[in-house]
Each structure stands twice: as structure tokens, then as C-alpha cells.
Design a protein around this motif. Structure first.
Motif, PDB file in Angstrom:
ATOM      1  N   ASP A  76       0.817  -1.207   0.000  1.00 49.63           N
ATOM      2  CA  ASP A  76       0.000   0.000   0.000  1.00 49.63           C
ATOM      3  C   ASP A  76       0.853   1.261   0.000  1.00 49.63           C
ATOM      4  N   ASN A  93       3.097   2.107   2.174  1.00 50.63           N
ATOM      5  CA  ASN A  93       3.412   2.602   3.511  1.00 50.63           C
ATOM      6  C   ASN A  93       4.888   2.433   3.824  1.00 50.63           C
ATOM      7  N   SER A 138       5.624   1.776  -4.338  1.00 49.96           N
ATOM      8  CA  SER A 138       5.074   0.562  -3.741  1.00 49.96           C
ATOM      9  C   SER A 138       5.697  -0.669  -4.382  1.00 49.96           C
ATOM     10  N   THR A 194       1.353  -0.086  -6.813  1.00 48.43           N
ATOM     11  CA  THR A 194       0.172   0.744  -6.671  1.00 48.43           C
ATOM     12  C   THR A 194       0.595   2.211  -6.649  1.00 48.43           C
ATOM     13  N   GLU A 245      -0.797   4.350  -4.511  1.00 46.00           N
ATOM     14  CA  GLU A 245      -1.010   4.849  -3.154  1.00 46.00           C
ATOM     15  C   GLU A 245       0.300   4.805  -2.365  1.00 46.00           C
ATOM     16  N   GLY A 250       0.182   5.815   1.252  1.00 47.40           N
ATOM     17  CA  GLY A 250      -0.130   5.828   2.667  1.00 47.40           C
ATOM     18  C   GLY A 250       0.030   7.186   3.328  1.00 47.40           C
TER      19      GLY A 250
END
Length: 301
Positions: free
Chosen positions: A226, A228, A251, A255, A257, A259
């Protein structure tokens, strides 16, 4: 009309006691689709390819098409870092309209069934085909064509999770998916001092500050699926951003995203894998600009 073949040696050129030249490989590949000019380039093993070599190859590719008016360029390259060099060439190709094809071999010439000559033959056909003009750099192994942005080494090359760009069938390129959009043009000399760090739980922030203390002008962090990264890095990411040192988070699952660290000023790698995000950040900082330049560049990839 002619093609340029840039040969860097490595696995596909390895014989038992010598390394085949580009001319040797061309003869083994069989009759090309058009006249071929061969240039041999001294390069490190692909598992240790320097940024200076990658930049030299990318510049030569661009010049060959944009200034020297070659119909296309084929670069033979070791597979370990082929996808990174091909992507850098793609980023620097701009609007140059010519076939740009990177190829290599999984087995050396000394093997019982070497794949390099056949891969080269197919790559030359692809580079000569009008279908690849303006598409950007592609990776060709076997009869498969993968956009440099999407190509990943996985027991051969794959574009997963993206579709394969196409194939070479009966001497013709057949595109089976839409090529990725052309990247933004920045100009200037890419910033070569960009660090890449893989994150892990409880990773100390000192590892991040160490690379910037040593001169890194930008950092790419590999986060989890994700996107992060450990909370221990949040404060340091914010501090670096305030110092105008961009921190890009990629990532491991590709992805977009990233985080909570985005709130600290981190920039999404736009789905690029970490090693390619590093190439993109190098190009993004070609005219300086720090965080703003990186944010603008990745926002338009």
C-alpha cells in the motif's frame, strides 16, 4: 535508411574464452531487414551498470534518431539492469520518432542453445518497423515486445500487471495494446545522485539521513504493497522535504497509493517500481527545482 546497433557485450555475447563483438552478433543473427551500422560500447556487467554508462547509452539512442536520422536503434544489454537502462532511454527520448529496442540474452553464446542471436534478429526487425516510431523504448526478447515503462525481469520479461505491448509475427510488429503515454520532457542533465532505499519495520531514520548527508539530492523509498513506510521515517521525510530534497515512495506492488507518508510531503512514484522511480527522479531533477520539480514530473507521468 539504416539501423544503429549498439552492442555492450554481456551474457548474450559471451563465448567460452572471448566476447563477441556487435559485428559478430549481427552475422550470427542473419540478414537484417535493412543496412545496420554497428557500434561497440565498453560497459560494466549489467548487475553493476553505472549511471554514467546508462546515461551514455540513453543519450546515444536519442542522438541516433533525433540528429543522425537512423530509422531505429537496437541496444544489446545484459538483462540484470536492462529494464532500468531502457526506461532511462525512454525518458530521454522525447518526441524522437524512431524504433528504440533493447534486447539481450538469458543464455551465453557458449550454451548449447543460445538465445541472443535470435533475440537480436527479432529486435532488428522491430526497430525497422514503422509501428514502433514514436512509441518510445521497448524491450524485446523472443517475439515479445514490452514497453520499457512496464517491462520487468521475471524469468524473461513481462509487463504484468500491464498488457504486453505486442509481438513480432512473420517479420512484422503487431501491437496488441496501447503504448503508455510519453513522459514529460524536462531537459537539462539528469541528477545522478539519487538514492534508493528499501524500507522495513523499525527501520532507523539514520539510514535515510545518511544518504542525504553523503550528497543525495533525492531519495526513493520502497514501501509496502500500500506504499506505507515505517512511522520512524515520517519526521525525517518531512525534514528533507522542507530542505527541498524530494522523497518519492514506490510501492513494491506497483500501486499509486503511498499511505500516510504523503502527508509528510512524500511524492507518489505513480505506479513505477522503485528502480524505475529512481530513473524518473533523476530526470525530474535535470534542471534543479527540488520538491516542486519532482512533484510536477511524477504528477504528469
Amino acid at each position: 535508411m539504416s539501423l544503429l546497433l549498439v552492442a555492450t557485450g554481456d551474457t548474450m555475447a559471451h563465448r567460452a574464452a572471448s566476447v563477441a563483438s556487435g559485428r559478430d552478433l549481427l552475422e550470427l543473427a542473419g540478414p537484417p531487414p535493412m543496412r545496420v551500422v554497428v557500434e561497440d560500447v565498453m560497459a560494466e556487467p549489467s548487475w553493476d551498470t553505472s549511471v554514467s554508462t546508462q546515461l551514455a547509452l540513453a543519450r546515444r539512442v536519442h542522438k541516433a534518431i533525433a540528429e543522425d536520422e537512423f530509422t531505429g536503434v537496437v541496444v544489446t544489454h545484459g538483462v540484470d539492469s536492462l529494464e532500468e537502462t531502457a526506461f532511462l532511454a525512454d525518458l530521454l527520448a522525447g518526441s524522437a520518432r524512431g524504433g528504440i529496442v533493447f534486447t539481450g540474452g538469458l543464455r551465453p553464446l557458449s550454451a548449447a542453445n543460445p538465445d541472443g542471436p535470435a533475440n537480436l534478429a527479432t529486435a532488428l526487425v522491430a526497430a525497422a518497423d514503422p509501428a514502433l516510431r514514436g512509441v518510445g523504448a521497448v524491450v524485446c526478447l523472443g517475439d515479445e515486445l514490452h514497453a520499457a515503462r512496464w517491462a520487468r525481469l521475471r524469468d524473461g520479461f513481462t509487463s504484468t500487471p500491464h498488457p504486453m505491448l505486442g509481438r513480432v509475427v512473420e517479420g512484422k510488429v503487431r501491437l496488441t495494446s496501447t503504448p503508455p503515454p510519453r513522459p514529460p520532457v524536462v531537459g537539462g542533465e539528469p541528477e545522478t545522485d539519487v538514492a534508493l532505499l528499501k524500507t522495513y519495520p523499525t527501520m532507523p531514520s539514520s539510514l535515510l539521513t545518511m544518504v542525504t548527508d553523503l550528497g543525495a539530492q533525492g531519495v526513493v523509498l520502497e514501501g509496502t504493497g500500500d506504499g506505507n513506510v515505517p512511522v520512524e521515517l515520517f519526521g525525517t521525510v518531512m525534514s528533507l522535504t522542507q530542505m527541498d530534497i524530494p522523497v518519492v515512495v514506490a510501492s513494491r506492488a506497483h500501486t499509486t497509493e503511498i499511505g500516510l507518508v504523503e502527508r509528510m510531503g512524500a511524492i507518489s512514484a505513480a505506479g513505477l517500481p522503485p528502480e524505475k522511480a529512481r530513473m524518473a527522479l533523476m530526470v525530474a531533477l535535470g534542471k534543479g527545482g527540488g520538491v516542486a520539480a519532482a512533484l510536477r514530473y511524477f504528477g504528469n507521468l
